[in-house]
Design a protein around this motif. Structure first.
Motif, PDB file in Angstrom:
ATOM      1  N   MET A   1      -8.919 -91.160  66.564  1.00 48.44           N
ATOM      2  CA  MET A   1      -8.141 -92.320  66.148  1.00 48.44           C
ATOM      3  C   MET A   1      -6.653 -92.112  66.388  1.00 48.44           C
ATOM      4  O   MET A   1      -5.959 -92.967  66.905  1.00 48.44           O
ATOM      5  N   LEU A   2      -6.165 -90.947  65.979  1.00 48.64           N
ATOM      6  CA  LEU A   2      -4.753 -90.615  66.169  1.00 48.64           C
ATOM      7  C   LEU A   2      -4.668 -89.359  67.020  1.00 48.64           C
ATOM      8  O   LEU A   2      -5.293 -88.345  66.698  1.00 48.64           O
ATOM      9  N   VAL A   3      -3.901 -89.427  68.091  1.00 46.65           N
ATOM     10  CA  VAL A   3      -3.792 -88.304  69.023  1.00 46.65           C
ATOM     11  C   VAL A   3      -2.327 -88.068  69.345  1.00 46.65           C
ATOM     12  O   VAL A   3      -1.615 -89.008  69.733  1.00 46.65           O
ATOM     13  N   LEU A   4      -1.864 -86.828  69.178  1.00 42.51           N
ATOM     14  CA  LEU A   4      -0.522 -86.425  69.579  1.00 42.51           C
ATOM     15  C   LEU A   4      -0.647 -85.399  70.687  1.00 42.51           C
ATOM     16  O   LEU A   4      -1.433 -84.440  70.561  1.00 42.51           O
ATOM     17  N   ARG A   5       0.118 -85.594  71.768  1.00 42.07           N
ATOM     18  CA  ARG A   5       0.076 -84.674  72.882  1.00 42.07           C
ATOM     19  C   ARG A   5       1.485 -84.254  73.282  1.00 42.07           C
ATOM     20  O   ARG A   5       2.337 -85.083  73.591  1.00 42.07           O
ATOM     21  N   ASN A   6       1.717 -82.916  73.234  1.00 46.54           N
ATOM     22  CA  ASN A   6       2.993 -82.322  73.652  1.00 46.54           C
ATOM     23  C   ASN A   6       4.175 -83.012  72.992  1.00 46.54           C
ATOM     24  O   ASN A   6       5.148 -83.388  73.645  1.00 46.54           O
ATOM     25  N   VAL A   7       4.071 -83.163  71.671  1.00 50.75           N
ATOM     26  CA  VAL A   7       5.101 -83.886  70.924  1.00 50.75           C
ATOM     27  C   VAL A   7       6.209 -82.936  70.485  1.00 50.75           C
ATOM     28  O   VAL A   7       5.957 -81.891  69.882  1.00 50.75           O
ATOM     29  N   ASN A   8       7.431 -83.313  70.799  1.00 45.94           N
ATOM     30  CA  ASN A   8       8.633 -82.658  70.293  1.00 45.94           C
ATOM     31  C   ASN A   8       9.355 -83.662  69.400  1.00 45.94           C
ATOM     32  O   ASN A   8       9.419 -84.852  69.715  1.00 45.94           O
ATOM     33  N   SER A   9       9.890 -83.169  68.291  1.00 45.05           N
ATOM     34  CA  SER A   9      10.561 -84.068  67.351  1.00 45.05           C
ATOM     35  C   SER A   9      11.858 -83.426  66.888  1.00 45.05           C
ATOM     36  O   SER A   9      11.928 -82.200  66.694  1.00 45.05           O
ATOM     37  N   PHE A  10      12.878 -84.257  66.693  1.00 41.05           N
ATOM     38  CA  PHE A  10      14.224 -83.755  66.457  1.00 41.05           C
ATOM     39  C   PHE A  10      14.877 -84.444  65.266  1.00 41.05           C
ATOM     40  O   PHE A  10      14.695 -85.646  65.044  1.00 41.05           O
ATOM     41  N   TYR A  11      15.663 -83.654  64.516  1.00 41.51           N
ATOM     42  CA  TYR A  11      16.636 -84.176  63.568  1.00 41.51           C
ATOM     43  C   TYR A  11      18.010 -83.857  64.153  1.00 41.51           C
ATOM     44  O   TYR A  11      18.427 -82.689  64.172  1.00 41.51           O
ATOM     45  N   GLY A  12      18.686 -84.864  64.664  1.00 41.52           N
ATOM     46  CA  GLY A  12      19.931 -84.597  65.371  1.00 41.52           C
ATOM     47  C   GLY A  12      19.665 -83.698  66.561  1.00 41.52           C
ATOM     48  O   GLY A  12      18.781 -83.967  67.382  1.00 41.52           O
ATOM     49  N   ARG A  13      20.390 -82.580  66.666  1.00 38.34           N
ATOM     50  CA  ARG A  13      20.178 -81.626  67.754  1.00 38.34           C
ATOM     51  C   ARG A  13      19.147 -80.558  67.417  1.00 38.34           C
ATOM     52  O   ARG A  13      18.814 -79.723  68.262  1.00 38.34           O
ATOM     53  N   SER A  14      18.649 -80.580  66.182  1.00 30.77           N
ATOM     54  CA  SER A  14      17.713 -79.549  65.740  1.00 30.77           C
ATOM     55  C   SER A  14      16.281 -79.972  66.037  1.00 30.77           C
ATOM     56  O   SER A  14      15.827 -81.037  65.605  1.00 30.77           O
ATOM     57  N   GLN A  15      15.561 -79.124  66.789  1.00 28.88           N
ATOM     58  CA  GLN A  15      14.183 -79.431  67.137  1.00 28.88           C
ATOM     59  C   GLN A  15      13.256 -78.888  66.068  1.00 28.88           C
ATOM     60  O   GLN A  15      13.293 -77.704  65.730  1.00 28.88           O
ATOM     61  N   ALA A  16      12.391 -79.766  65.519  1.00 28.91           N
ATOM     62  CA  ALA A  16      11.508 -79.386  64.418  1.00 28.91           C
ATOM     63  C   ALA A  16      10.058 -79.228  64.847  1.00 28.91           C
ATOM     64  O   ALA A  16       9.321 -78.423  64.269  1.00 28.91           O
ATOM     65  N   LEU A  17       9.601 -80.001  65.840  1.00 29.82           N
ATOM     66  CA  LEU A  17       8.261 -79.842  66.390  1.00 29.82           C
ATOM     67  C   LEU A  17       8.377 -79.437  67.851  1.00 29.82           C
ATOM     68  O   LEU A  17       9.242 -79.945  68.573  1.00 29.82           O
ATOM     69  N   HIS A  18       7.471 -78.554  68.287  1.00 30.17           N
ATOM     70  CA  HIS A  18       7.563 -77.984  69.628  1.00 30.17           C
ATOM     71  C   HIS A  18       6.226 -78.145  70.357  1.00 30.17           C
ATOM     72  O   HIS A  18       5.258 -77.440  70.048  1.00 30.17           O
ATOM     73  N   ASP A  19       6.151 -79.062  71.298  1.00 26.17           N
ATOM     74  CA  ASP A  19       4.948 -79.261  72.112  1.00 26.17           C
ATOM     75  C   ASP A  19       3.687 -79.270  71.254  1.00 26.17           C
ATOM     76  O   ASP A  19       2.688 -78.611  71.561  1.00 26.17           O
ATOM     77  N   LEU A  20       3.724 -80.028  70.188  1.00 28.67           N
ATOM     78  CA  LEU A  20       2.626 -80.049  69.229  1.00 28.67           C
ATOM     79  C   LEU A  20       1.509 -80.965  69.705  1.00 28.67           C
ATOM     80  O   LEU A  20       1.747 -82.095  70.138  1.00 28.67           O
ATOM     81  N   ASN A  21       0.280 -80.477  69.591  1.00 24.91           N
ATOM     82  CA  ASN A  21      -0.919 -81.264  69.863  1.00 24.91           C
ATOM     83  C   ASN A  21      -1.720 -81.400  68.577  1.00 24.91           C
ATOM     84  O   ASN A  21      -1.859 -80.433  67.810  1.00 24.91           O
ATOM     85  N   PHE A  22      -2.245 -82.599  68.356  1.00 22.21           N
ATOM     86  CA  PHE A  22      -2.892 -82.883  67.064  1.00 22.21           C
ATOM     87  C   PHE A  22      -3.878 -84.020  67.250  1.00 22.21           C
ATOM     88  O   PHE A  22      -3.598 -84.988  67.961  1.00 22.21           O
ATOM     89  N   ASP A  23      -5.057 -83.910  66.598  1.00 21.59           N
ATOM     90  CA  ASP A  23      -6.070 -84.958  66.650  1.00 21.59           C
ATOM     91  C   ASP A  23      -6.548 -85.270  65.236  1.00 21.59           C
ATOM     92  O   ASP A  23      -6.828 -84.342  64.457  1.00 21.59           O
ATOM     93  N   ALA A  24      -6.651 -86.550  64.930  1.00 20.14           N
ATOM     94  CA  ALA A  24      -7.217 -86.996  63.659  1.00 20.14           C
ATOM     95  C   ALA A  24      -8.381 -87.929  63.956  1.00 20.14           C
ATOM     96  O   ALA A  24      -8.170 -89.091  64.324  1.00 20.14           O
ATOM     97  N   PRO A  25      -9.614 -87.465  63.812  1.00 21.45           N
ATOM     98  CA  PRO A  25     -10.771 -88.322  64.086  1.00 21.45           C
ATOM     99  C   PRO A  25     -10.856 -89.476  63.084  1.00 21.45           C
ATOM    100  O   PRO A  25     -10.503 -89.317  61.909  1.00 21.45           O
ATOM    101  N   GLU A  26     -11.337 -90.595  63.541  1.00 21.66           N
ATOM    102  CA  GLU A  26     -11.434 -91.777  62.686  1.00 21.66           C
ATOM    103  C   GLU A  26     -12.382 -91.527  61.517  1.00 21.66           C
ATOM    104  O   GLU A  26     -13.447 -90.939  61.661  1.00 21.66           O
ATOM    105  N   GLY A  27     -11.952 -91.959  60.328  1.00 19.80           N
ATOM    106  CA  GLY A  27     -12.794 -91.888  59.152  1.00 19.80           C
ATOM    107  C   GLY A  27     -12.896 -90.526  58.504  1.00 19.80           C
ATOM    108  O   GLY A  27     -13.742 -90.323  57.624  1.00 19.80           O
ATOM    109  N   GLN A  28     -12.033 -89.592  58.886  1.00 17.87           N
ATOM    110  CA  GLN A  28     -12.093 -88.252  58.320  1.00 17.87           C
ATOM    111  C   GLN A  28     -10.792 -87.911  57.590  1.00 17.87           C
ATOM    112  O   GLN A  28      -9.753 -88.530  57.817  1.00 17.87           O
ATOM    113  N   ILE A  29     -10.883 -86.929  56.708  1.00 15.05           N
ATOM    114  CA  ILE A  29      -9.696 -86.324  56.109  1.00 15.05           C
ATOM    115  C   ILE A  29      -9.350 -85.086  56.925  1.00 15.05           C
ATOM    116  O   ILE A  29     -10.191 -84.219  57.135  1.00 15.05           O
TER     117      ILE A  29
END
Length: 230
Positions: A1-29
């Motif tokens: 249901m939710l898929v993240l691929r090679n995600v980088n995330s920033f607060y200003g110039r500070s990088q908080a996530l680094h090439d993160l991959n993540f999967d959330a199957p539908e209907g699951q915790i």
């Protein structure tokens, strides 16, 4: 249901996530685990669009949402229960709940499930949110998120700082939301025992990236010790 691929995330110039991959199957915790400060909260904030900048791809049900503003992600079906609850203390219980629905879809109604889960809130709708206990405020934050009529619920340490007699109520509520409503839930949690009881899958985060993931049965003591022990 939710898929993240090679995600980088920033607060200003500070990088908080680094090439993160993540999967959330539908209907699951999905239990999101890791030490404090490794990027678990940032992962949720990235999904809902509350960091300064992201790179990579975020898909919800096959639709790319990474470039959408936060309100559009809410309208697409994502609701957020933040760490610290962030209810508006001068708003009544009713106003806090209705605010969730208005923000997501413009609807002004209290979902029926709220009355089933949190009868105290329904019996005290005109009380200011600021006079509630920590556990009651957490119930209110969850009710506000449910007013969005979400497909996926992001929950950031929902039992943190709550009196012990309400912790089990909150835990059981989370499981009911998944089993009875079919909500997909991303659960940031430090209580490994509860994570194993509630979740179907897990993702272990360290230094802003996923270092281990799989079925909850694969969450061994060795993985927990390596990535969560202080």
């Amino acid at each position: 249901m939710l898929v993240l691929r090679n995600v980088n995330s920033f607060y200003g110039r500070s990088q908080a996530l680094h090439d993160l991959n993540f999967d959330a199957p539908e209907g699951q915790i999905v239990a999101i685990l890791g030490r404090n400060g490794v990027g678990k909260t940032t992962l949720l904030r990235t999904i809902i669009g509350l960091t300064d900048r992201t790179e990579g791809r975020i898909d919800l049900s096959g639709v790319e949402i990474g470039s959408m503003p936060t309100f559009a992600r809410a309208r697409a079906g994502i609701a957020y229960v933040p760490q610290g609850r962030m209810i508006i203390p001068d708003f009544s219980i009713r106003e806090n709940i209705l605010m969730g629905g208005f923000a997501a879809s413009g609807q002004r109604r209290i979902p029926e499930i709220v009355a089933e889960l949190f009868p105290y809130l329904m019996e005290n709708l005109e009380r200011p949110g600021g006079v509630l206990s920590g556990g009651q405020q957490q119930q209110l934050a969850i009710a506000r998120a449910l007013a969005c009529d979400p497909k996926i619920l992001l929950m950031d340490e929902p039992t943190e700082g709550i009196q012990p007699n309400i912790v089990h109520q909150i835990e059981d509520c989370i499981i009911r939301l998944n089993t009875e409503l079919g909500l997909t839930i991303l659960l940031v949690e430090q209580n490994v025992d509860f994570a194993k009881r509630a979740a179907s899958t897990f993702a272990m985060i360290e230094n802003g990236t996923t270092v281990s993931a799989g079925k909850i049965e694969d969450l061994t003591d060795e993985i927990v010790s390596r990535h969560m022990a202080i």
